[in-house]
Design an enzyme around this catalytic site. Structure first.
Site, PDB file in Angstrom:
ATOM      1  N   LYS A  22       0.856  -1.200   0.000  1.00  0.00           N
ATOM      2  CA  LYS A  22       0.000   0.000   0.000  1.00  0.00           C
ATOM      3  C   LYS A  22       0.888   1.245   0.000  1.00  0.00           C
ATOM      4  CE  LYS A  22      -1.719   1.595   4.028  1.00  0.00           C
ATOM      5  NZ  LYS A  22      -1.442   3.005   4.353  1.00  0.00           N
ATOM      6  N   ASN A  23       1.884   1.266   0.905  1.00  0.00           N
ATOM      7  CA  ASN A  23       2.654   2.507   1.076  1.00  0.00           C
ATOM      8  C   ASN A  23       3.667   2.743  -0.031  1.00  0.00           C
ATOM      9  OD1 ASN A  23       1.116   2.989   3.259  1.00  0.00           O
ATOM     10  ND2 ASN A  23       2.656   2.430   4.781  1.00  0.00           N
ATOM     11  N   CYS A 118      -4.632  12.632  12.050  1.00  0.00           N
ATOM     12  CA  CYS A 118      -5.451  11.413  12.031  1.00  0.00           C
ATOM     13  C   CYS A 118      -5.391  10.836  13.450  1.00  0.00           C
ATOM     14  CB  CYS A 118      -4.913  10.421  11.010  1.00  0.00           C
ATOM     15  SG  CYS A 118      -3.413   9.631  11.548  1.00  0.00           S
ATOM     16  N   ASP A 309       4.489   0.379  12.051  1.00  0.00           N
ATOM     17  CA  ASP A 309       3.241  -0.173  11.507  1.00  0.00           C
ATOM     18  C   ASP A 309       3.005  -1.617  11.929  1.00  0.00           C
ATOM     19  OD1 ASP A 309       3.406   1.603   8.321  1.00  0.00           O
ATOM     20  OD2 ASP A 309       2.910   2.234  10.357  1.00  0.00           O
ATOM     21  N   ARG A 401      -8.704  -0.150   4.364  1.00  0.00           N
ATOM     22  CA  ARG A 401      -7.718   0.794   3.828  1.00  0.00           C
ATOM     23  C   ARG A 401      -6.414   0.094   3.501  1.00  0.00           C
ATOM     24  NH1 ARG A 401      -7.130   6.425   6.796  1.00  0.00           N
ATOM     25  NH2 ARG A 401      -5.740   6.539   5.003  1.00  0.00           N
TER      26      ARG A 401
END
Ligand code: EPZ
Length: 423
Positions: A22-23, A118, A309, A401
């Site tokens: 994803k990143n 966030c 993460d 996500r």
């Protein structure tokens, strides 16, 4: 809103395919803005964040086609119509700020909404802006937007000294520097595999880059970039997450596409905790060596250190380890929101500022819990896999996500897990 129901039911075995990162994808996609030629990404993950980035690029006039069930992203920025990234999209995903560098470098100006914070922290973008200023840009923050303007002749090469490591700022500066006039040096640059992947893609497009993966990256600007086709690197965070499933439940699972080099610090901690990791021809085979997991201390750091993460997921493992573990979160200021939810499941966790002390218990008990952010949500699912009884995780939109087909992937190795509409 959907819920995921997990029932602890014993050992896992089988194979889990690991998707593209994803990143990495979230910084590779804005790279299309640097060139008039097509950029095609393969091995792209099917995630809501990728769809958000797609919407953002399309709002600028870029073409983004999701092919082969979303695993291929065919993009073109030949006919852009705007250099303004609106708040209503940017507020959904911080990585939207990564369009700023490419727009500024190619068009000489850009207006990008400030992303806002966030759940895990304020997450300012001052380092991104500092990098662009070092390349001669003028930045004006007003009405919630960054109004950026390059010098008349375009961005100029410069020296960027990052006071601390920032993945996003390194990515934004790296992309902008590819079209700046002259040489740019990024010092104290992030070294994550996603940075290396971005540099390799930019090089295929014609960029002149040296040193990616080290803390000093040198970029020689060029007049224009061409197109490329690039395969998104394996997602090391999804990899680490699924490696923890057999570690928590027992059994043996092979994570297809995994490589130890993506997660060396994490694998060292697993080894110390009594988990075996074997590199095979097709991935990483993970099993619990014998008996109970041992407590280990963890401190999150920029790559090649232990990834922030994976902190929440590691905490889920350590909740039932033998002994007491101390986890220090050094990257974000509020990244222990999974702790109160794990405590509802019987975990013994003491949080003081950036330090969480986890005293291992024999077994967690299933309970209704709430996902608060992407990585916290998956740590609750991991905890539920080995807990006694049923765990109901609500607000699972956070999961979508960053994890594609999480129920299907865990079911395939024997987990008792299902996704339901909120009761
Ligand atoms: C990237 O975020 C990742 N996101 C994050 O993953 C990851 O946790 C983080 O890097 C650290 O590895 C993407 O790649 C899309 P940073 P980023 O800039 O770039 C502070 C996930 O779960 N900071 O390295 O935003 C910042 O507040 C996500 O997939 C500034 O103060 O992270 C943080 O405390 C979560 N000013 C620290 O630096 C700045 O200008 C590291 O942030 C930039 C950052």
């Amino acid at each position: 809103m959907d819920q995921i129901i997990v029932t602890g039911n014993g050992q896992l075995s089988g194979q889990i395919p690991i998707a593209g990162a994803k990143n990495a994808c979230l910084t590779l996609m804005p790279a299309t803005l640097l060139s008039e030629e097509p950029l095609t990404l393969t091995n792209a993950p099917r995630l809501s964040d990728i769809r958000t980035m797609t919407t953002l690029l399309q709002s600028l006039g870029a073409e983004v086609q999701a092919l082969q069930d979303g695993q291929v992203l065919a993009m073109s920025s030949h006919d852009l119509t705007s250099t303004r990234a609106d708040y209503d999209i940017v507020r959904k995903m911080r990585a939207s700020i990564l369009v700023l560098g490419p727009l500024l470098a190619r068009f000489g100006h850009a207006e990008v909404s400030l992303p806002g914070g966030c759940a895990i922290g304020a997450r300012p973008v001052d380092l991104h802006l500092k990098a662009f200023e070092a390349m001669g840009a003028e930045l004006d923050l007003r009405d919630g937007y960054v109004h950026a303007k390059a010098p008349a002749g375009g961005l100029k090469g410069g020296i960027v000294d990052f006071p601390f490591v920032s993945v996003g700022a390194t990515e934004n500066a790296l992309m902008a520097a590819t079209l700046a006039k002259g040489t740019t040096v990024l010092r104290n640059a992030a070294r994550e595999p996603e940075i290396v992947d971005l540099a390799q893609c930019l090089r295929k497009m014609g960029a002149q880059i040296d040193g990616e993966g080290t803390s000093e990256i040198t970029i020689q600007g060029v007049d224009r970039l061409g197109g490329a086709t690039h395969r998104v690197v394996t997602d090391r965070i999804e990899l680490g997450t699924y490696m923890l499933a057999p570690a928590i439940c027992g059994g043996e699972v092979e994570c297809l596409g995994g490589k130890i080099e993506l997660l060396a610090a994490f694998c060292e901690k697993l080894d110390a905790a009594g988990i075996s990791v074997e590199e095979t021809l097709t991935g990483l085979k993970v099993a619990r060596k014998n008996g109970r997991v041992s407590a280990v201390d963890v401190t999150t750091e920029p790559f090649p250190g232990f990834p922030t993460d994976l902190q929440a997921q590691m905490m889920a493992l350590l909740c039932t380890a033998e002994g007491t573990s101390v986890l220090e979160e050094k990257i974000f200021e509020n990244r222990f929101m999974h702790a109160p939810e794990l405590i509802r499941m019987g975990a013994k966790i003491d949080v003081h500022g950036g330090t969480a002390t986890v005293q291992g218990v024999d077994r967690l008990r299933g309970a209704p819990v709430m996902a608060t952010d992407l990585r916290a949500s998956v740590s609750l699912i991991l905890a539920g896999l080995a807990a006694e009884g049923e765990t109901i995780v609500s607000r699972v939109y956070h999961l979508d996500r960053g994890y594609e087909h999480v129920v299907r992937k865990l079911e395939s190795v024997g987990a008792k897990i299902e996704r339901v509409k909120e009761q």
